[in-house]
Write an enzyme that holds these catalytic residues in place. Sequence first.
Site, PDB file in Angstrom:
ATOM      1  N   ASN A  10       0.834  -1.200   0.000  1.00  0.00           N
ATOM      2  CA  ASN A  10       0.000   0.000   0.000  1.00  0.00           C
ATOM      3  C   ASN A  10       0.871   1.254   0.000  1.00  0.00           C
ATOM      4  OD1 ASN A  10      -2.510  -1.321   0.071  1.00  0.00           O
ATOM      5  ND2 ASN A  10      -2.254  -1.733   2.261  1.00  0.00           N
ATOM      6  N   ASP A  70       9.534  -7.289   2.178  1.00  0.00           N
ATOM      7  CA  ASP A  70       9.623  -6.905   3.584  1.00  0.00           C
ATOM      8  C   ASP A  70      11.091  -6.571   3.864  1.00  0.00           C
ATOM      9  OD1 ASP A  70       8.227  -6.364   5.938  1.00  0.00           O
ATOM     10  OD2 ASP A  70       8.921  -8.199   6.866  1.00  0.00           O
ATOM     11  N   PHE A 150      13.285   8.067   4.608  1.00  0.00           N
ATOM     12  CA  PHE A 150      12.331   7.749   5.671  1.00  0.00           C
ATOM     13  C   PHE A 150      12.994   6.746   6.625  1.00  0.00           C
ATOM     14  CE2 PHE A 150      11.018   3.382   4.648  1.00  0.00           C
ATOM     15  CZ  PHE A 150      11.603   3.242   3.411  1.00  0.00           C
ATOM     16  N   TYR A 152      15.016   4.698   9.062  1.00  0.00           N
ATOM     17  CA  TYR A 152      16.335   4.820   9.686  1.00  0.00           C
ATOM     18  C   TYR A 152      17.351   5.540   8.792  1.00  0.00           C
ATOM     19  CZ  TYR A 152      14.417   1.377  12.939  1.00  0.00           C
ATOM     20  OH  TYR A 152      13.642   0.734  13.867  1.00  0.00           O
ATOM     21  N   LYS A 173      20.237   6.804  -3.723  1.00  0.00           N
ATOM     22  CA  LYS A 173      19.746   5.777  -2.791  1.00  0.00           C
ATOM     23  C   LYS A 173      18.956   4.700  -3.554  1.00  0.00           C
ATOM     24  CE  LYS A 173      16.733   4.469   0.870  1.00  0.00           C
ATOM     25  NZ  LYS A 173      15.500   4.678   1.601  1.00  0.00           N
TER      26      LYS A 173
HETATM   27  P1  IMP Z   1       9.071  -2.292   5.074  1.00  0.00           P
HETATM   28  O1  IMP Z   1       8.996  -3.749   5.225  1.00  0.00           O
HETATM   29  O2  IMP Z   1       9.658  -1.887   3.745  1.00  0.00           O
HETATM   30  O3  IMP Z   1       7.787  -1.594   5.354  1.00  0.00           O
HETATM   31  O4  IMP Z   1      10.127  -1.771   6.132  1.00  0.00           O
HETATM   32  C1  IMP Z   1       9.957  -1.962   7.518  1.00  0.00           C
HETATM   33  C2  IMP Z   1      10.669  -0.868   8.278  1.00  0.00           C
HETATM   34  O5  IMP Z   1      12.066  -0.924   7.983  1.00  0.00           O
HETATM   35  C3  IMP Z   1      10.249   0.542   7.894  1.00  0.00           C
HETATM   36  O6  IMP Z   1       9.145   0.958   8.639  1.00  0.00           O
HETATM   37  C4  IMP Z   1      11.486   1.343   8.227  1.00  0.00           C
HETATM   38  O7  IMP Z   1      11.545   1.608   9.606  1.00  0.00           O
HETATM   39  C5  IMP Z   1      12.598   0.381   7.880  1.00  0.00           C
HETATM   40  N1  IMP Z   1      13.067   0.599   6.502  1.00  0.00           N
HETATM   41  C6  IMP Z   1      12.768  -0.144   5.401  1.00  0.00           C
HETATM   42  N2  IMP Z   1      13.388   0.325   4.317  1.00  0.00           N
HETATM   43  C7  IMP Z   1      14.083   1.408   4.728  1.00  0.00           C
HETATM   44  C8  IMP Z   1      14.910   2.329   4.042  1.00  0.00           C
HETATM   45  O8  IMP Z   1      15.144   2.278   2.830  1.00  0.00           O
HETATM   46  N3  IMP Z   1      15.446   3.301   4.804  1.00  0.00           N
HETATM   47  C9  IMP Z   1      15.235   3.414   6.143  1.00  0.00           C
HETATM   48  N4  IMP Z   1      14.459   2.598   6.824  1.00  0.00           N
HETATM   49  C10 IMP Z   1      13.883   1.582   6.114  1.00  0.00           C
END
Ligand code: IMP
Length: 195
Positions: A10, A70, A150, A152, A173
């Site tokens: 989403n 993920d 966004f 970290y 990036k």
């Molecule tokens: P997601 O599975 O992509 O939603 O990532 C889970 C969590 O990992 C996010 O809520 C961020 O806290 C962190 N995260 C994922 N990708 C990034 C990135 O590219 N930069 C910084 N934090 C990330």
Amino acid sequence: MTNEFVFATNNTNKLKEVWEIASGKFKIICPADIGHEGELPEEQTTLEGNALQKARFISEKFGINCFADDTGLEVEALNGEPGVYSARYAGEGRSAKDNINKLLLELKDCPNRNARFRTVVALILDDKEYFFEGIVEGKITETLRGENGFGYDPVFVPNSFDETFAELPAEIKNKISHRAMAMEKLFYFLRHHQE
Ligand code: IMP
């Protein structure tokens, strides 16, 4: 083989990133395009488990080829934490800033700053399951730097760079990121799978 895939996310930023990587060779649509509104289930204890759960959910509900991702930040001195719990490291519903503050506190006075972002993509194609992984190694800074990105990003410096992900331009990036690498592998596989 069809050229159309649902990306079970989403997150519109991720969707745009993936459109660029797919560069018109595959048609990537999102759950809303096929009538699914609302959350996707993510209740597993590994990145692989969560990615597969999201992809299976959409694939089974709509009978369509689908992939999902993920991501976690894995910190060496914390035995791989926060990992699969990266989004809610400081607790359910807390902000990215809260997560970063907790991380910096855990690493206070710790000389080992090694960390990596790891993305897992799960693909369901004609009822078979495949996984693709992207990793970026780097270091956790002592303080926050930069406004881009966004999560970290303000405390992660990828190896071979001096800037944090939040200081680097998005174009850079998005070329070197864990997610970009996992997605590149996915599209490489799909291109060759068709031959
Ligand atoms: P997601 O599975 O992509 O939603 O990532 C889970 C969590 O990992 C996010 O809520 C961020 O806290 C962190 N995260 C994922 N990708 C990034 C990135 O590219 N930069 C910084 N934090 C990330």
